[in-house]
Design a protein around this motif. Structure first.
Motif, PDB file in Angstrom:
ATOM      1  N   SER A  92       0.808  -1.217   0.000  1.00 15.67           N
ATOM      2  CA  SER A  92       0.000   0.000   0.000  1.00 15.67           C
ATOM      3  C   SER A  92       0.843   1.269   0.000  1.00 15.67           C
ATOM      4  CB  SER A  92      -0.935   0.018   1.214  1.00 15.67           C
ATOM      5  OG  SER A  92      -1.834  -1.065   1.168  1.00 15.67           O
ATOM      6  N   LEU A  93       2.132   1.127   0.264  1.00 17.46           N
ATOM      7  CA  LEU A  93       3.025   2.289   0.256  1.00 17.46           C
ATOM      8  C   LEU A  93       3.428   2.712  -1.150  1.00 17.46           C
ATOM      9  CD1 LEU A  93       5.413   1.262   3.191  1.00 17.46           C
ATOM     10  CD2 LEU A  93       3.496   2.864   3.284  1.00 17.46           C
ATOM     11  N   ASP A  94       3.154   1.877  -2.156  1.00 17.57           N
ATOM     12  CA  ASP A  94       3.526   2.237  -3.526  1.00 17.57           C
ATOM     13  C   ASP A  94       2.838   3.516  -3.978  1.00 17.57           C
ATOM     14  OD1 ASP A  94       5.239   0.132  -4.196  1.00 17.57           O
ATOM     15  OD2 ASP A  94       3.591  -1.166  -4.840  1.00 17.57           O
ATOM     16  N   PRO A  95       3.562   4.480  -4.526  1.00 13.20           N
ATOM     17  CA  PRO A  95       2.897   5.581  -5.236  1.00 13.20           C
ATOM     18  C   PRO A  95       2.202   5.034  -6.480  1.00 13.20           C
ATOM     19  CG  PRO A  95       5.198   6.103  -4.735  1.00 13.20           C
ATOM     20  CD  PRO A  95       5.020   4.643  -4.471  1.00 13.20           C
ATOM     21  N   PRO A 149      -4.913   2.816  -2.556  1.00 11.72           N
ATOM     22  CA  PRO A 149      -4.022   1.743  -3.007  1.00 11.72           C
ATOM     23  C   PRO A 149      -4.658   0.356  -3.016  1.00 11.72           C
ATOM     24  CG  PRO A 149      -2.812   3.243  -1.599  1.00 11.72           C
ATOM     25  CD  PRO A 149      -4.237   3.707  -1.580  1.00 11.72           C
ATOM     26  N   TYR A 150      -5.616   0.097  -2.118  1.00 18.64           N
ATOM     27  CA  TYR A 150      -6.297  -1.194  -2.123  1.00 18.64           C
ATOM     28  C   TYR A 150      -7.064  -1.435  -3.427  1.00 18.64           C
ATOM     29  CZ  TYR A 150      -5.716  -1.541   3.017  1.00 18.64           C
ATOM     30  OH  TYR A 150      -5.232  -1.630   4.297  1.00 18.64           O
ATOM     31  N   GLY A 151      -7.362  -0.371  -4.156  1.00 22.16           N
ATOM     32  CA  GLY A 151      -8.188  -0.503  -5.355  1.00 22.16           C
ATOM     33  C   GLY A 151      -7.443  -0.955  -6.589  1.00 22.16           C
ATOM     34  N   THR A 152      -6.123  -1.079  -6.515  1.00 30.60           N
ATOM     35  CA  THR A 152      -5.324  -1.532  -7.657  1.00 30.60           C
ATOM     36  C   THR A 152      -4.469  -2.713  -7.238  1.00 30.60           C
ATOM     37  OG1 THR A 152      -3.608   0.086  -7.129  1.00 30.60           O
ATOM     38  CG2 THR A 152      -5.265   0.730  -8.761  1.00 30.60           C
ATOM     39  N   ALA A 177       8.006   5.432   4.885  1.00 35.95           N
ATOM     40  CA  ALA A 177       7.042   6.336   4.255  1.00 35.95           C
ATOM     41  C   ALA A 177       5.747   6.389   5.065  1.00 35.95           C
ATOM     42  CB  ALA A 177       6.753   5.868   2.833  1.00 35.95           C
ATOM     43  N   PRO A 178       5.008   7.504   4.998  1.00 39.35           N
ATOM     44  CA  PRO A 178       3.725   7.586   5.711  1.00 39.35           C
ATOM     45  C   PRO A 178       2.767   6.487   5.249  1.00 39.35           C
ATOM     46  CG  PRO A 178       4.405   9.747   4.901  1.00 39.35           C
ATOM     47  CD  PRO A 178       5.335   8.747   4.281  1.00 39.35           C
ATOM     48  N   LEU A 179       1.998   5.965   6.197  1.00 44.78           N
ATOM     49  CA  LEU A 179       1.004   4.944   5.863  1.00 44.78           C
ATOM     50  C   LEU A 179      -0.173   5.592   5.141  1.00 44.78           C
ATOM     51  CD1 LEU A 179       0.997   2.942   9.216  1.00 44.78           C
ATOM     52  CD2 LEU A 179       2.188   2.361   7.098  1.00 44.78           C
ATOM     53  N   PRO A 180      -0.864   4.834   4.297  1.00 46.49           N
ATOM     54  CA  PRO A 180      -2.018   5.409   3.595  1.00 46.49           C
ATOM     55  C   PRO A 180      -3.156   5.735   4.544  1.00 46.49           C
ATOM     56  CG  PRO A 180      -1.851   3.055   3.176  1.00 46.49           C
ATOM     57  CD  PRO A 180      -0.602   3.438   3.904  1.00 46.49           C
ATOM     58  N   ALA A 181      -4.090   6.525   4.060  1.00 47.84           N
ATOM     59  CA  ALA A 181      -5.246   6.910   4.865  1.00 47.84           C
ATOM     60  C   ALA A 181      -6.243   5.760   4.963  1.00 47.84           C
ATOM     61  CB  ALA A 181      -5.918   8.135   4.239  1.00 47.84           C
ATOM     62  N   PHE A 200     -15.881 -14.676   4.489  1.00 52.76           N
ATOM     63  CA  PHE A 200     -14.836 -14.403   5.461  1.00 52.76           C
ATOM     64  C   PHE A 200     -14.847 -12.922   5.819  1.00 52.76           C
ATOM     65  CE2 PHE A 200     -13.199 -14.064   1.189  1.00 52.76           C
ATOM     66  CZ  PHE A 200     -12.428 -12.918   1.177  1.00 52.76           C
ATOM     67  N   LEU A 201     -14.331 -12.617   6.997  1.00 50.75           N
ATOM     68  CA  LEU A 201     -14.115 -11.236   7.409  1.00 50.75           C
ATOM     69  C   LEU A 201     -12.736 -10.803   6.932  1.00 50.75           C
ATOM     70  CD1 LEU A 201     -15.461 -11.437  11.068  1.00 50.75           C
ATOM     71  CD2 LEU A 201     -16.660 -10.577   9.059  1.00 50.75           C
ATOM     72  N   ALA A 202     -12.652  -9.620   6.350  1.00 50.89           N
ATOM     73  CA  ALA A 202     -11.392  -9.115   5.792  1.00 50.89           C
ATOM     74  C   ALA A 202     -11.080  -7.754   6.411  1.00 50.89           C
ATOM     75  CB  ALA A 202     -11.475  -9.022   4.280  1.00 50.89           C
ATOM     76  N   PRO A 203     -10.561  -7.744   7.651  1.00 51.15           N
ATOM     77  CA  PRO A 203     -10.218  -6.469   8.286  1.00 51.15           C
ATOM     78  C   PRO A 203      -8.812  -6.023   7.898  1.00 51.15           C
ATOM     79  CG  PRO A 203      -9.932  -8.254   9.852  1.00 51.15           C
ATOM     80  CD  PRO A 203     -10.367  -8.885   8.561  1.00 51.15           C
ATOM     81  N   LYS A 204      -8.699  -5.291   6.805  1.00 53.70           N
ATOM     82  CA  LYS A 204      -7.412  -4.722   6.424  1.00 53.70           C
ATOM     83  C   LYS A 204      -7.042  -3.605   7.399  1.00 53.70           C
ATOM     84  CE  LYS A 204      -8.130  -5.616   1.464  1.00 53.70           C
ATOM     85  NZ  LYS A 204      -6.845  -6.264   1.081  1.00 53.70           N
ATOM     86  N   ASP A 205      -5.814  -3.132   7.284  1.00 60.00           N
ATOM     87  CA  ASP A 205      -5.375  -2.083   8.212  1.00 60.00           C
ATOM     88  C   ASP A 205      -6.148  -0.778   8.045  1.00 60.00           C
ATOM     89  OD1 ASP A 205      -3.550  -3.814   9.237  1.00 60.00           O
ATOM     90  OD2 ASP A 205      -1.761  -2.728   8.578  1.00 60.00           O
ATOM     91  N   HIS A 206      -6.637  -0.507   6.824  1.00 57.26           N
ATOM     92  CA  HIS A 206      -7.251   0.796   6.555  1.00 57.26           C
ATOM     93  C   HIS A 206      -8.681   0.686   6.028  1.00 57.26           C
ATOM     94  CE1 HIS A 206      -3.276   2.378   7.273  1.00 57.26           C
ATOM     95  NE2 HIS A 206      -2.798   1.535   6.382  1.00 57.26           N
ATOM     96  N   ALA A 207      -9.243  -0.491   6.048  1.00 54.14           N
ATOM     97  CA  ALA A 207     -10.627  -0.700   5.632  1.00 54.14           C
ATOM     98  C   ALA A 207     -11.045  -2.089   6.080  1.00 54.14           C
ATOM     99  CB  ALA A 207     -10.772  -0.565   4.115  1.00 54.14           C
ATOM    100  N   ALA A 208     -12.350  -2.313   6.176  1.00 54.12           N
ATOM    101  CA  ALA A 208     -12.850  -3.620   6.606  1.00 54.12           C
ATOM    102  C   ALA A 208     -13.975  -4.074   5.690  1.00 54.12           C
ATOM    103  CB  ALA A 208     -13.346  -3.557   8.046  1.00 54.12           C
TER     104      ALA A 208
END
Length: 446
Positions: free
Chosen positions: A62-65, A178-181, A240-244, A316-324
């Motif tokens: 997710s850190l990729d620009p 970033p999760y969208g690509t 690098a800063p983590l994504p929102a 399944f439950l998919a609790p990512k770090d920045h979305a669930a």
């Protein structure tokens, strides 16, 4: 027999011995802080001269620009392709010579490093692992070889209806986050990556401010603390800063990505619960009943057993770090996928309105509490559990209290969570294939 062969035989023997030891339903977890301030959780076990070490760096792909999507994944794959004074072959020979095993991977939220080594050759193994993390070479020849492998995998994914459906679902759920690509990038982005991009990805992802460590085996707290400083102390202090964070708002209904295949694959879901939500634990048990319990789940019973619409369906439950998310997947022939989707929607509505039965809850508790101790079947799995607990911000006594938490869940609690979590109106299906009978479906591009 030379030292290298002896070491390989020794490692094979201790791993076999570890697998043969009695399972440990209870483990004593010790919190360790190195002199340099690196935290870890440890389960010490002196029974065999072998240690498993699991390291996670928060952030991951997710850190990729956007312009260098795939850089973290490619960088991670190159960590074992030469380090310090050793090229790829030299590093492989040296690792084999001390009977160590290293594995590197990257997902949406973490870069993962796994290490297995003998006590006898611990120092040599850690020196090699340190070189791969702190001083990877990123030789041009290695970059081109691994890039070709990555491009081959991407081309293969473009012909996989399951991957196609998943990626279209991600675009719908996460848009420009970033999760969208795809975390492995596109053919265009991966071809364009330069050595400088990979060096930048290394500095962004592998830093001390995002390290999580689990260790299990023949090592004590003092030894582990010194090892961590030696291994990780020279990495950059900050990455690098983590994504929102991103709020998931699924539109509901059906979407289709046209793909020429006799069997359609559907990915479905809507917003879920973050791992730290107070209802996550009952939601986990609830999902086991509905779609996570294999052949005993409602989805399998209604979609496969009663109607023969699929070989497999699950949720399944998919609790990512920045979305669930709360998600699932099913595959069926083009002429039957519409019926499978209809049955799943009916189950979603029924669970939201009526909850589950006392018998279903009792069966889930029996299975979940009985299966849990089986996860602690060696140093490697234990180290994985320790690092996962920390990533999920679970308390250090979670392994001891987890089964009691399962047993304490009531039917009223489960049914309340079912009414709040299951959202039939927002339940969205993305189908890759040429499904029949989904006349109201919107078409998406691949």
């Amino acid at each position: 027999m030379n030292r290298r062969t002896l070491s390989r035989v020794a490692l094979a023997c201790v791993v076999t011995l570890a697998a043969a030891l009695p399972l440990r339903a209870q483990v004593e977890i010790e919190q360790v802080t190195s002199p340099g301030g690196i935290d870890a959780w440890l389960v010490e076990d002196r029974n065999i001269p072998f240690t498993a070490l699991e390291i996670r760096f928060r952030g991951g792909a997710s850190l990729d620009p956007p312009e260098t999507r795939g850089a973290v994944r490619l960088m991670t794959a190159l960590l074992e392709e030469g380090a310090g004074e050793m090229d790829a072959q030299g590093f492989a020979r040296a690792t084999e010579g001390v009977a160590a095993n290293f594995d590197y991977s990257a997902g949406d939220d973490t870069v993962s490093v796994s290490a297995r080594f003998l006590t006898e050759t611990r120092d040599e193994a850690i020196d090699l692992l340190r070189a791969s993390l702190v001083a990877p070479r990123f030789d041009e020849a290695a970059i081109e070889r691994v890039r070709a492998q990555a491009l081959s995998a991407i081309r293969s994914d473009l012909q996989d209806p399951g991957v196609i459906a998943s990626r279209a679902f991600d675009r719908l759920a996460f848009d420009d986050h970033p999760y969208g690509t795809p975390s492995d990038g596109t053919p265009e982005s991966v071809r364009a990556l330069t050595r400088e991009d990979l060096v930048a990805a290394h500095g962004a992802a592998l830093a001390r401010d995002r390290i999580v460590v689990g260790a299990a085996g023949d090592i004590d707290a003092e030894e582990l603390g010194q090892l961590l400083d030696d291994l990780l102390g020279d990495l950059p202090a900050e990455g690098a800063p983590l994504p929102a964070d991103v709020d998931v708002e699924m539109p509901g209904g059906n979407r289709v990505v046209d793909f020429d295949t006799p069997q359609s694959v559907a990915v479905f879901g809507h917003a879920g619960l973050p791992r730290d939500h107070e209802d996550f634990f009952p939601a986990y048990v609830l999902n086991h009943i509905v779609g996570g319990g294999g052949f005993e789940s409602r989805l399998m019973e209604e979609v496969r057993d009663k109607r023969g619409l699929t070989y497999g369906v699950y949720s399944f439950l998919a609790p990512k770090d920045h979305a669930a998310l709360h998600m699932g997947r099913v595959a069926s022939s083009n002429d039957r996928i519409a019926e499978a989707i209809s049955v799943i929607r009916d189950i979603w509505r029924d669970v939201a309105a009526e909850g589950v039965t006392e018998e279903e809850l009792a069966d889930a508790k029996t299975y979940l509490t009985g299966a849990y101790p089986l996860r602690f079947d060696g140093n490697g799995p234990i180290a994985n559990i320790l690092v996962a607990m920390q990533l999920d911000d679970l308390p250090i006594d979670y392994a001891e209290t987890r089964n009691e938490r399962v047993r304490s869940i009531t039917l009223d609690e489960i049914d309340r969570v079912a009414a709040e979590l299951f959202d039939p109106e927002r339940l969205t299906f993305v189908v890759a294939g040429q499904p029949e009978g989904l006349d109201d479906a919107e078409t998406l591009s691949q």
